[in-house]
Design a protein around this motif. Structure first.
Motif, mmCIF file in Angstrom:
data_model
loop_
_atom_site.group_PDB
_atom_site.id
_atom_site.type_symbol
_atom_site.label_atom_id
_atom_site.label_comp_id
_atom_site.label_asym_id
_atom_site.label_seq_id
_atom_site.Cartn_x
_atom_site.Cartn_y
_atom_site.Cartn_z
ATOM 1 N N TYR A 73 7.662 31.603 18.114
ATOM 2 C CA TYR A 73 8.742 31.180 18.393
ATOM 3 C C TYR A 73 9.969 31.995 18.741
ATOM 4 C CZ TYR A 73 7.091 27.608 14.558
ATOM 5 O OH TYR A 73 6.217 26.628 14.142
ATOM 6 N N TRP A 121 16.377 29.822 16.478
ATOM 7 C CA TRP A 121 16.309 28.424 15.718
ATOM 8 C C TRP A 121 17.640 28.485 14.758
ATOM 9 C CZ3 TRP A 121 12.115 29.158 18.357
ATOM 10 C CH2 TRP A 121 11.365 27.934 18.618
ATOM 11 N N TRP A 167 18.410 26.745 11.427
ATOM 12 C CA TRP A 167 18.437 27.238 10.102
ATOM 13 C C TRP A 167 17.810 28.495 10.051
ATOM 14 C CZ3 TRP A 167 15.652 23.895 6.015
ATOM 15 C CH2 TRP A 167 14.342 23.320 6.146
ATOM 16 N N ASP A 168 16.797 28.905 10.560
ATOM 17 C CA ASP A 168 16.305 30.291 10.553
ATOM 18 C C ASP A 168 17.304 31.296 10.710
ATOM 19 O OD1 ASP A 168 14.153 28.217 11.882
ATOM 20 O OD2 ASP A 168 12.883 29.745 11.452
ATOM 21 N N HIS A 172 19.175 22.732 17.633
ATOM 22 C CA HIS A 172 17.946 23.405 16.817
ATOM 23 C C HIS A 172 17.454 24.538 17.379
ATOM 24 C CE1 HIS A 172 13.864 21.707 18.340
ATOM 25 N NE2 HIS A 172 13.280 22.091 17.220
ATOM 26 N N TYR A 192 6.410 29.780 24.559
ATOM 27 C CA TYR A 192 6.766 28.341 24.004
ATOM 28 C C TYR A 192 6.981 27.269 24.705
ATOM 29 C CZ TYR A 192 9.277 25.329 20.695
ATOM 30 O OH TYR A 192 9.345 24.351 19.728
ATOM 31 N N GLN A 241 19.454 20.526 13.158
ATOM 32 C CA GLN A 241 18.580 20.964 12.337
ATOM 33 C C GLN A 241 19.145 20.852 10.944
ATOM 34 O OE1 GLN A 241 16.340 24.724 12.928
ATOM 35 N NE2 GLN A 241 14.477 23.686 12.601
ATOM 36 N N GLY A 252 13.221 19.937 10.349
ATOM 37 C CA GLY A 252 12.838 21.109 9.850
ATOM 38 C C GLY A 252 11.338 21.093 9.376
ATOM 39 N N ASP A 276 8.268 19.280 10.291
ATOM 40 C CA ASP A 276 7.638 18.791 11.466
ATOM 41 C C ASP A 276 6.713 17.756 11.309
ATOM 42 O OD1 ASP A 276 8.959 21.131 11.878
ATOM 43 O OD2 ASP A 276 7.677 21.668 13.659
ATOM 44 N N TYR A 328 0.699 23.342 7.551
ATOM 45 C CA TYR A 328 2.130 23.281 8.008
ATOM 46 C C TYR A 328 2.759 22.597 7.109
ATOM 47 C CZ TYR A 328 5.436 23.966 12.083
ATOM 48 O OH TYR A 328 6.165 24.362 12.773
ATOM 49 N N TRP A 329 3.325 21.657 7.130
ATOM 50 C CA TRP A 329 4.062 20.718 6.157
ATOM 51 C C TRP A 329 3.610 19.508 5.463
ATOM 52 C CZ3 TRP A 329 9.166 22.435 4.927
ATOM 53 C CH2 TRP A 329 9.702 23.453 5.650
ATOM 54 N N PHE A 371 7.486 37.033 9.440
ATOM 55 C CA PHE A 371 8.404 35.820 9.600
ATOM 56 C C PHE A 371 9.928 35.998 8.973
ATOM 57 C CE2 PHE A 371 9.420 31.324 10.349
ATOM 58 C CZ PHE A 371 8.635 31.229 11.265
ATOM 59 N N TRP A 407 12.415 34.316 7.915
ATOM 60 C CA TRP A 407 13.274 33.692 6.874
ATOM 61 C C TRP A 407 12.500 34.180 5.700
ATOM 62 C CZ3 TRP A 407 13.330 27.738 8.505
ATOM 63 C CH2 TRP A 407 11.993 27.222 8.615
HETATM 64 C C1 9YW Z 1 10.045 23.565 16.185
HETATM 65 C C2 9YW Z 1 10.991 27.758 13.438
HETATM 66 C C3 9YW Z 1 11.063 26.691 13.352
HETATM 67 C C4 9YW Z 1 11.483 25.910 11.753
HETATM 68 C C5 9YW Z 1 11.002 24.544 11.611
HETATM 69 C C6 9YW Z 1 9.576 24.768 11.514
HETATM 70 C C7 9YW Z 1 8.917 24.918 12.876
HETATM 71 C C8 9YW Z 1 9.046 24.116 15.083
HETATM 72 O O1 9YW Z 1 9.247 26.189 13.345
HETATM 73 O O2 9YW Z 1 9.417 24.109 13.776
HETATM 74 O O3 9YW Z 1 9.515 23.531 17.442
HETATM 75 O O4 9YW Z 1 11.110 23.194 15.890
HETATM 76 O O5 9YW Z 1 9.048 23.355 11.120
HETATM 77 O O6 9YW Z 1 11.532 24.290 10.309
HETATM 78 O O7 9YW Z 1 12.726 25.917 12.035
HETATM 79 O O8 9YW Z 1 10.611 28.570 12.440
#
Ligand code: 9YW
Length: 411
Positions: free
Chosen positions: A31, A35, A37-38, A73, A83, A103, A158, A160, A340-341, A399, A401
């Motif tokens: 990443y 971003w 909220w990060d 976002h 990316y 986000q 967030g 995904d 992941y989620w 990471f 966060w």
């Molecule tokens: C995207 C960066 C982001 C987070 C999200 C997470 C993931 C991928 O990575 O998203 O392409 O947005 O799900 O919560 O902000 O860490």
């Protein structure tokens, strides 16, 4: 297991390493941009040792705000081929190349948090107040379905690839998506990332938005994906309460803010799935709940709604795995502990959940969750997320966060 002092040092080093000058990336390679909220989490991490840098992180984020109030976002400050999808695919229309969605709006909450710890920075908080109001107004104008806040893309929440999207995605045929080459799976093993099926639909929704120049009025009528979500509704409601506290401090009017709070308090009821006994997502297009207990379901305390409605679910889920809160209920058929989620534990979600629990008077549960998460990190490092069954680190490493919430808890 590393001791707390070693972890503190490591966490600060991660923030420094991911600092690109005025903003941090979540992690190098996977990443490589800013971003939304990060960055807010990064700010509370910096606050532990560098208040000035903490404020700058959020100020840089708001430099990317669109004229309609939306705060994207992703901000693509510098193009990085590592990316995908990048700025050429998103075609954002703001002052800095960006994505076209937002986000979870946690910034209002943590601007107040910074201000409480650093009252001398009141002018900086005041300068952010109007941009924050404009962002909240954008949500209340375009993403408001009877006070529940909707998303037009899973990336916006967030979370995904959580199973909440499985129903809405089954109704989407991703027509016209050109061949693409994913980069995420060159950085992280496939088993820990979303499937191709999901990526096809992510890109289809990006294409729909980009083709209409991210015109919210048009998307509201035409997008097949319009889902009310607890992450968005609960973080926006909470952040609006924090905006109110700041407005009172700055002697700004609160009528509009009060209306938003009342609307979202009502709207939260739309996310209450009485049959399943949980807050979950509500698919506006299909007119039904998604039926998944997720870690976002437990943000109700953080939002100040629902009393102790989620307590039984919380205690049940906390007892199912060694580390909690898993992002998907382990009893759900779609649960996958590494993907992941769809199962893993996320430290920053736990911080929000623990904050709400503590404020609601569940101090022991808040402490137990914080201790559990700190043990998880000190044993397994600052990973993006973790397998709840054994704590195995997953996704990106070093990471931002994860390091940031570690430091915020320590400060
Ligand atoms: C995207 C960066 C982001 C987070 C999200 C997470 C993931 C991928 O990575 O998203 O392409 O947005 O799900 O919560 O902000 O860490």
């Amino acid at each position: 297991m590393a001791d707390a002092t070693t972890c503190d040092r490591e966490a600060r080093a991660i923030l420094a390493k991911n600092d690109r000058g005025g903003y941090t990336v979540p992690t190098a390679n996977l990443y490589p941009y800013q971003w939304n909220w990060d960055s807010v989490f990064a700010a509370i991490g910096f606050a532990e040792h560098d208040m000035d840098r903490a404020w700058t992180e959020i100020e840089t984020l708001f430099r990317g705000q669109w004229s309609n109030g939306m705060v994207p976002h992703i901000l693509f400050h510098q193009v990085d081929p590592g990316y995908f999808p990048g700025p050429d695919v998103w075609r954002g229309v703001g002052p800095i190349p960006s994505s076209g969605i937002s986000q979870p709006p946690i910034a209002g909450t943590f601007v107040r948090w910074l201000l409480d710890r650093n009252p001398g920075a009141q002018p900086r908080a005041r300068a952010l107040f109007k941009p924050l109001m404009d962002w909240h107004r954008w949500f209340m104008t375009w993403r408001n379905e009877g006070g529940a806040i909707v998303v037009t893309h899973p990336w916006e929440t967030g979370r995904d690839n959580c199973p909440d999207w499985d129903g809405p995605f089954a109704a989407i045929e991703p027509e016209g998506v050109e061949q693409y080459y994913r980069r995420d799976t060159t950085h992280v093993v496939e088993e820990e990332r979303p499937r191709r099926y999901d990526y096809d639909r992510y890109l289809y929704l990006v294409k729909l938005g980009a083709e209409c120049g991210w015109d919210e009025a048009q998307l509201k009528d035409t997008t097949p994906f319009r889902v009310a979500d607890p992450t968005m509704t609960f973080t926006l409601l909470r952040s609006t309460r924090d905006l109110k506290a700041m407005a009172e401090r700055f002697k700004e009017p609160v009528d509009e803010i009060d209306r938003w709070i009342a609307e979202m308090e009502d709207g939260s009821e739309r996310l209450w799935n009485a049959e399943a006994g949980t807050y979950d997502c509500y698919d506006i297009r299909a007119g039904k709940h998604t039926g998944v207990v997720s870690n976002a379901s437990f943000l109700s305390w953080y939002a100040g709604v629902g009393g102790d409605r989620m307590l039984e679910q919380f205690d049940r889920i906390a007892g199912l795995t060694k580390y909690y809160v898993p992002s998907t209920d382990p009893a759900h058929p779609a649960y996958e502990p590494k993907r992941y989620w769809r199962g893993p534990v996320w430290a920053m979600m736990n911080m929000l959940v623990a904050t709400g629990l503590g404020e609601a008077g569940h101090v022991d549960r808040a402490k137990a969750l914080t201790d559990n998460t700190r043990a998880l990190i000190s044993k397994n490092g600052f990973a993006e997320y973790f397998d709840p069954t054994n704590g195995a680190p997953a996704g990106g490493r070093d990471f931002t966060w994860t390091a940031a919430v570690w430091l915020a808890w320590a400060s």
